[in-house]
Design an enzyme around this catalytic site. Structure first.
Site, PDB file in Angstrom:
ATOM      1  N   SER A  28      43.618 -46.494  43.410  1.00 41.68           N
ATOM      2  CA  SER A  28      42.382 -45.558  43.093  1.00 41.68           C
ATOM      3  C   SER A  28      43.043 -43.930  43.915  1.00 41.68           C
ATOM      4  O   SER A  28      43.492 -44.074  44.873  1.00 41.68           O
ATOM      5  CB  SER A  28      41.174 -45.615  43.700  1.00 41.68           C
ATOM      6  OG  SER A  28      40.284 -44.861  43.569  1.00 41.68           O
ATOM      7  N   SER A  30      40.917 -41.783  44.131  1.00 44.13           N
ATOM      8  CA  SER A  30      39.513 -40.821  44.244  1.00 44.13           C
ATOM      9  C   SER A  30      39.415 -40.681  45.969  1.00 44.13           C
ATOM     10  O   SER A  30      38.869 -39.486  46.019  1.00 44.13           O
ATOM     11  CB  SER A  30      38.409 -41.899  43.925  1.00 44.13           C
ATOM     12  OG  SER A  30      38.318 -42.106  42.587  1.00 44.13           O
ATOM     13  N   LYS A  79      30.345 -51.476  36.416  1.00 45.91           N
ATOM     14  CA  LYS A  79      29.336 -50.035  35.978  1.00 45.91           C
ATOM     15  C   LYS A  79      28.081 -50.629  35.316  1.00 45.91           C
ATOM     16  O   LYS A  79      27.024 -49.891  35.477  1.00 45.91           O
ATOM     17  CB  LYS A  79      30.098 -49.189  34.903  1.00 45.91           C
ATOM     18  CG  LYS A  79      31.203 -48.556  35.654  1.00 45.91           C
ATOM     19  CD  LYS A  79      32.023 -47.574  34.583  1.00 45.91           C
ATOM     20  CE  LYS A  79      33.025 -46.831  35.347  1.00 45.91           C
ATOM     21  NZ  LYS A  79      33.785 -46.147  34.707  1.00 45.91           N
ATOM     22  N   ASP A  91      19.171 -38.483  33.011  1.00 45.26           N
ATOM     23  CA  ASP A  91      18.985 -39.012  31.576  1.00 45.26           C
ATOM     24  C   ASP A  91      20.566 -39.524  30.998  1.00 45.26           C
ATOM     25  O   ASP A  91      20.488 -40.287  30.255  1.00 45.26           O
ATOM     26  CB  ASP A  91      18.655 -37.648  30.853  1.00 45.26           C
ATOM     27  CG  ASP A  91      17.384 -37.403  31.114  1.00 45.26           C
ATOM     28  OD1 ASP A  91      16.359 -38.158  31.709  1.00 45.26           O
ATOM     29  OD2 ASP A  91      16.857 -36.184  30.987  1.00 45.26           O
ATOM     30  N   ASP A 115      31.424 -40.045  33.588  1.00 40.26           N
ATOM     31  CA  ASP A 115      32.415 -40.266  32.965  1.00 40.26           C
ATOM     32  C   ASP A 115      32.602 -39.488  31.653  1.00 40.26           C
ATOM     33  O   ASP A 115      33.697 -38.702  31.207  1.00 40.26           O
ATOM     34  CB  ASP A 115      32.577 -41.815  32.505  1.00 40.26           C
ATOM     35  CG  ASP A 115      33.109 -42.527  33.778  1.00 40.26           C
ATOM     36  OD1 ASP A 115      33.913 -42.085  34.576  1.00 40.26           O
ATOM     37  OD2 ASP A 115      32.822 -43.677  33.595  1.00 40.26           O
ATOM     38  N   GLY A 140      38.006 -50.426  22.453  1.00 36.62           N
ATOM     39  CA  GLY A 140      37.462 -50.726  23.665  1.00 36.62           C
ATOM     40  C   GLY A 140      35.970 -50.735  23.789  1.00 36.62           C
ATOM     41  O   GLY A 140      35.290 -49.761  23.154  1.00 36.62           O
ATOM     42  N   GLY A 142      34.040 -51.641  26.866  1.00 34.25           N
ATOM     43  CA  GLY A 142      33.687 -51.971  28.268  1.00 34.25           C
ATOM     44  C   GLY A 142      32.924 -50.580  28.864  1.00 34.25           C
ATOM     45  O   GLY A 142      32.377 -49.888  28.339  1.00 34.25           O
ATOM     46  N   GLY A 143      32.660 -50.836  30.305  1.00 34.68           N
ATOM     47  CA  GLY A 143      31.933 -49.771  31.022  1.00 34.68           C
ATOM     48  C   GLY A 143      32.336 -48.540  30.550  1.00 34.68           C
ATOM     49  O   GLY A 143      31.471 -47.492  30.551  1.00 34.68           O
TER      50      GLY A 143
HETATM   51  N1  LIG Z   1      40.353 -41.638  34.125  1.00 36.08           N
HETATM   52  C1  LIG Z   1      39.176 -41.960  34.417  1.00 36.08           C
HETATM   53  O1  LIG Z   1      38.379 -41.115  35.050  1.00 36.08           O
HETATM   54  C2  LIG Z   1      38.540 -43.412  34.098  1.00 36.08           C
HETATM   55  C3  LIG Z   1      37.104 -43.601  34.165  1.00 36.08           C
HETATM   56  C4  LIG Z   1      36.649 -44.780  33.636  1.00 36.08           C
HETATM   57  C5  LIG Z   1      37.666 -45.880  33.419  1.00 36.08           C
HETATM   58  N2  LIG Z   1      39.030 -45.596  33.395  1.00 36.08           N
HETATM   59  C6  LIG Z   1      39.767 -46.662  32.685  1.00 36.08           C
HETATM   60  O2  LIG Z   1      39.308 -46.948  31.579  1.00 36.08           O
HETATM   61  C7  LIG Z   1      39.887 -48.438  31.430  1.00 36.08           C
HETATM   62  C8  LIG Z   1      38.559 -49.333  31.179  1.00 36.08           C
HETATM   63  O3  LIG Z   1      37.644 -49.396  32.215  1.00 36.08           O
HETATM   64  P1  LIG Z   1      36.241 -50.277  32.072  1.00 36.08           P
HETATM   65  O4  LIG Z   1      35.510 -49.706  33.451  1.00 36.08           O
HETATM   66  O5  LIG Z   1      35.704 -49.915  30.715  1.00 36.08           O
HETATM   67  O6  LIG Z   1      36.640 -51.822  32.014  1.00 36.08           O
HETATM   68  P2  LIG Z   1      36.096 -53.179  31.624  1.00 36.08           P
HETATM   69  O7  LIG Z   1      34.432 -52.749  31.863  1.00 36.08           O
HETATM   70  O8  LIG Z   1      36.508 -54.097  32.465  1.00 36.08           O
HETATM   71  O9  LIG Z   1      36.309 -52.966  29.921  1.00 36.08           O
HETATM   72  C9  LIG Z   1      37.495 -53.508  29.660  1.00 36.08           C
HETATM   73  C10 LIG Z   1      37.786 -53.299  28.112  1.00 36.08           C
HETATM   74  O10 LIG Z   1      39.139 -53.491  27.743  1.00 36.08           O
HETATM   75  C11 LIG Z   1      39.128 -54.417  26.710  1.00 36.08           C
HETATM   76  N3  LIG Z   1      40.530 -55.123  27.004  1.00 36.08           N
HETATM   77  C12 LIG Z   1      41.052 -55.734  28.292  1.00 36.08           C
HETATM   78  N4  LIG Z   1      42.257 -56.111  27.755  1.00 36.08           N
HETATM   79  C13 LIG Z   1      42.584 -55.908  26.717  1.00 36.08           C
HETATM   80  C14 LIG Z   1      43.867 -56.219  25.726  1.00 36.08           C
HETATM   81  N5  LIG Z   1      44.759 -56.898  26.369  1.00 36.08           N
HETATM   82  N6  LIG Z   1      43.636 -55.853  24.400  1.00 36.08           N
HETATM   83  C15 LIG Z   1      42.500 -55.067  23.940  1.00 36.08           C
HETATM   84  N7  LIG Z   1      41.478 -54.924  24.837  1.00 36.08           N
HETATM   85  C16 LIG Z   1      41.590 -55.267  26.052  1.00 36.08           C
HETATM   86  C17 LIG Z   1      38.108 -55.374  26.894  1.00 36.08           C
HETATM   87  O11 LIG Z   1      37.898 -55.937  25.940  1.00 36.08           O
HETATM   88  P3  LIG Z   1      36.843 -57.346  25.769  1.00 36.08           P
HETATM   89  O12 LIG Z   1      35.492 -56.604  25.654  1.00 36.08           O
HETATM   90  O13 LIG Z   1      37.478 -58.090  24.727  1.00 36.08           O
HETATM   91  O14 LIG Z   1      37.230 -57.798  27.015  1.00 36.08           O
HETATM   92  C18 LIG Z   1      37.044 -54.144  27.139  1.00 36.08           C
HETATM   93  O15 LIG Z   1      36.649 -53.638  26.171  1.00 36.08           O
HETATM   94  C19 LIG Z   1      40.474 -48.784  32.654  1.00 36.08           C
HETATM   95  O16 LIG Z   1      41.699 -48.603  32.307  1.00 36.08           O
HETATM   96  C20 LIG Z   1      39.860 -47.682  33.726  1.00 36.08           C
HETATM   97  O17 LIG Z   1      41.112 -47.498  34.685  1.00 36.08           O
HETATM   98  C21 LIG Z   1      39.649 -44.269  33.668  1.00 36.08           C
END
Ligand SMILES: NC(=O)c1ccc[n+]([C@@H]2O[C@H](COP(=O)([O-])OP(=O)(O)OC[C@H]3O[C@@H](n4cnc5c(N)ncnc54)[C@H](OP(=O)(O)O)[C@@H]3O)[C@@H](O)[C@H]2O)c1
Length: 286
Positions: A28, A30, A79, A91, A115, A140, A142-143
Site C-alpha cells: 500500500s 496510502s 469493503k 449517499d 473510489d 470484475g 468485487g468491492g
Molecule cells: N487504484 C485504486 O485506488 C484502487 C481502489 C480499489 C481497488 N483497487 C484494485 O482493484 C482490484 C480489485 O479490488 P477489489 O476490492 O474489488 O477486490 P475483491 O473484492 O476481492 O474482488 C476481486 C475481483 O477480481 C476477480 N478476480 C480475482 N482473480 C481473478 C482471475 N484470476 N481472473 C478473473 N477475475 C478474477 C474476482 O472475481 P470472482 O468474483 O469470480 O472471485 C472479483 O470480481 C485490486 O487489484 C485492487 O488493488 C485499486
C-alpha cells in the site's frame, strides 16, 4: 481546516491516528500519500497500514478505536464488511453498497466511498478523457467494481457491460443500478462476441495472482481507453494486453489511488489537498 490541525502536533501520543485495513496490504502507498497530504496541509497525523484478513475487520477496528483511531481506509477484501460496521453512510456509499472510507463520529463509524470519484477525477481531469457516450466494459464484480459503478454510470457513458469470473456477482452488480437497457452482463466465455468497447476497466484482482486473464483483442480498438484499477506489478499483464491490442490509452490506477485518497482526506479533515506533487512522486518510483 481540521480540528486536529497543529493543536496536538507537539505530543506524539495525541496525534490523530488513521490507517488502511486490507490484505495484502504491504504494497500500500496510502501511508506515504497521507503523510504527504498532512505535510502539505499542515495537519499532524499518524497513518499506518494494517494487515487484516477476511472476517477480521470488526476486531481490528475495535482495537484501532481503542488506540485512538479517528479514520480508516478500507481495501480488499473488506469493503462490504465496512458498510455493515457503519451507523451512518454518505449517499454515494449507500448507492454503491460498499465503503472505502470510515470516519469516527462520536462513538460510531460514518462510512463513505471515494473510489468512484477518484476514478472519474483521474480519467476526466488528469488524463482529460471525455467519458460521454462511451461503451464501457467492466471486468470484475468485487468491492472496487461495485464502488466505482455508480460514478461511471453517472459520468455520461452510453452503456456498461459487466463481466465477472463468477457470473452471479456480475448480475447482482448490474441489478444495483437497475437500468437493464444501459447496464447488462456478459459471460466470460462470450467476450469474443461482445464487440468493441471505448473504455475497458479492469477491476479484478487477477494481477495480484499468477494467472493472466484470457481477453480477446476484439474487445479493443485504436480509440479504446484501457484502465487497470491496480498499479505497479499487479497492473503489468493487463496493460501489456492493452498495448498489444493497440488501445489509445493504457492507464494504471495510481492516479485513482491518489485522487480517492484526497477525497478521503477531505472526509476526515475538511480540506482537499492538491494531488499533483504526490502523484508525480509516486510515478517517479517513490
Ligand atoms: N487504484 C485504486 O485506488 C484502487 C481502489 C480499489 C481497488 N483497487 C484494485 O482493484 C482490484 C480489485 O479490488 P477489489 O476490492 O474489488 O477486490 P475483491 O473484492 O476481492 O474482488 C476481486 C475481483 O477480481 C476477480 N478476480 C480475482 N482473480 C481473478 C482471475 N484470476 N481472473 C478473473 N477475475 C478474477 C474476482 O472475481 P470472482 O468474483 O469470480 O472471485 C472479483 O470480481 C485490486 O487489484 C485492487 O488493488 C485499486
Amino acid at each position: 481546516m481540521s480540528e486536529y490541525a497543529s493543536t496536538h502536533a507537539a505530543d506524539p501520543d495525541q496525534i490523530p491516528r488513521f490507517a488502511v485495513f486490507g490484505s495484502p496490504i504491504a504494497h500500500s502507498r496510502s501511508p506515504l500519500i497521507h503523510r504527504r497530504f498532512g505535510e502539505e496541509s499542515g495537519i499532524a497525523l499518524n497513518y499506518t497500514a494494517v494487515e487484516c484478513r477476511a472476517g477480521e475487520l470488526d476486531a481490528a477496528l475495535a482495537k484501532f478505536v481503542h488506540a485512538g483511531g479517528r479514520g480508516a481506509n478500507i481495501t480488499m477484501p473488506h469493503k462490504f464488511d465496512a458498510l455493515a460496521a457503519c451507523a451512518a453512510v454518505s449517499d454515494r456509499a449507500r448507492r454503491a453498497g460498499v465503503v472505502n472510507t470510515l470516519r469516527r463520529d462520536g462513538d460510531a463509524w460514518f462510512g463513505d466511498n471515494t473510489d468512484g470519484s477518484g476514478l472519474i477525477n483521474d480519467i476526466a481531469e488528469r488524463h482529460r478523457i471525455d467519458l460521454r457516450s462511451r461503451r464501457v466494459l467492466i471486468l470484475g464484480a468485487g468491492g472496487a467494481a461495485q464502488g466505482v459503478l455508480p460514478a461511471v454510470f453517472d459520468s455520461g457513458v452510453d452503456s456498461i457491460v459487466i463481466c465477472n469470473r463468477t457470473p452471479d456477482r456480475a448480475d447482482r452488480l448490474a441489478d444495483l443500478i437497475g437500468e437493464p437497457t444501459r447496464v447488462r452482463t456478459v459471460y466470460w466465455d462470450d467476450l469474443r462476441d461482445a464487440g468493441m468497447f471505448d473504455l475497458i476497466i479492469n477491476a479484478t484482482s487477477a494481477g495480484h495472482g499468477q494467472g493472466m486473464m484470457d481477453l480477446p483483442f476484439s474487445l479493443a480498438g485504436r480509440r479504446t481507453v484501457a484502465y487497470d484499477l491496480s498499479y505497479g506489478t499487479a497492473a503489468l499483464a493487463f496493460l501489456a494486453w492493452a498495448r498489444a491490442a493497440h488501445c489509445e490509452h493504457a492507464l494504471d490506477g495510481l492516479g485513482m489511488l491518489v485522487e480517492q485518497a484526497a477525497d478521503s482526506f477531505e472526509v476526515w479533515h475538511g480540506i482537499r489537498p492538491d494531488t499533483e506533487a504526490v502523484y508525480r512522486e509516486l510515478r517517479a518510483g517513490a
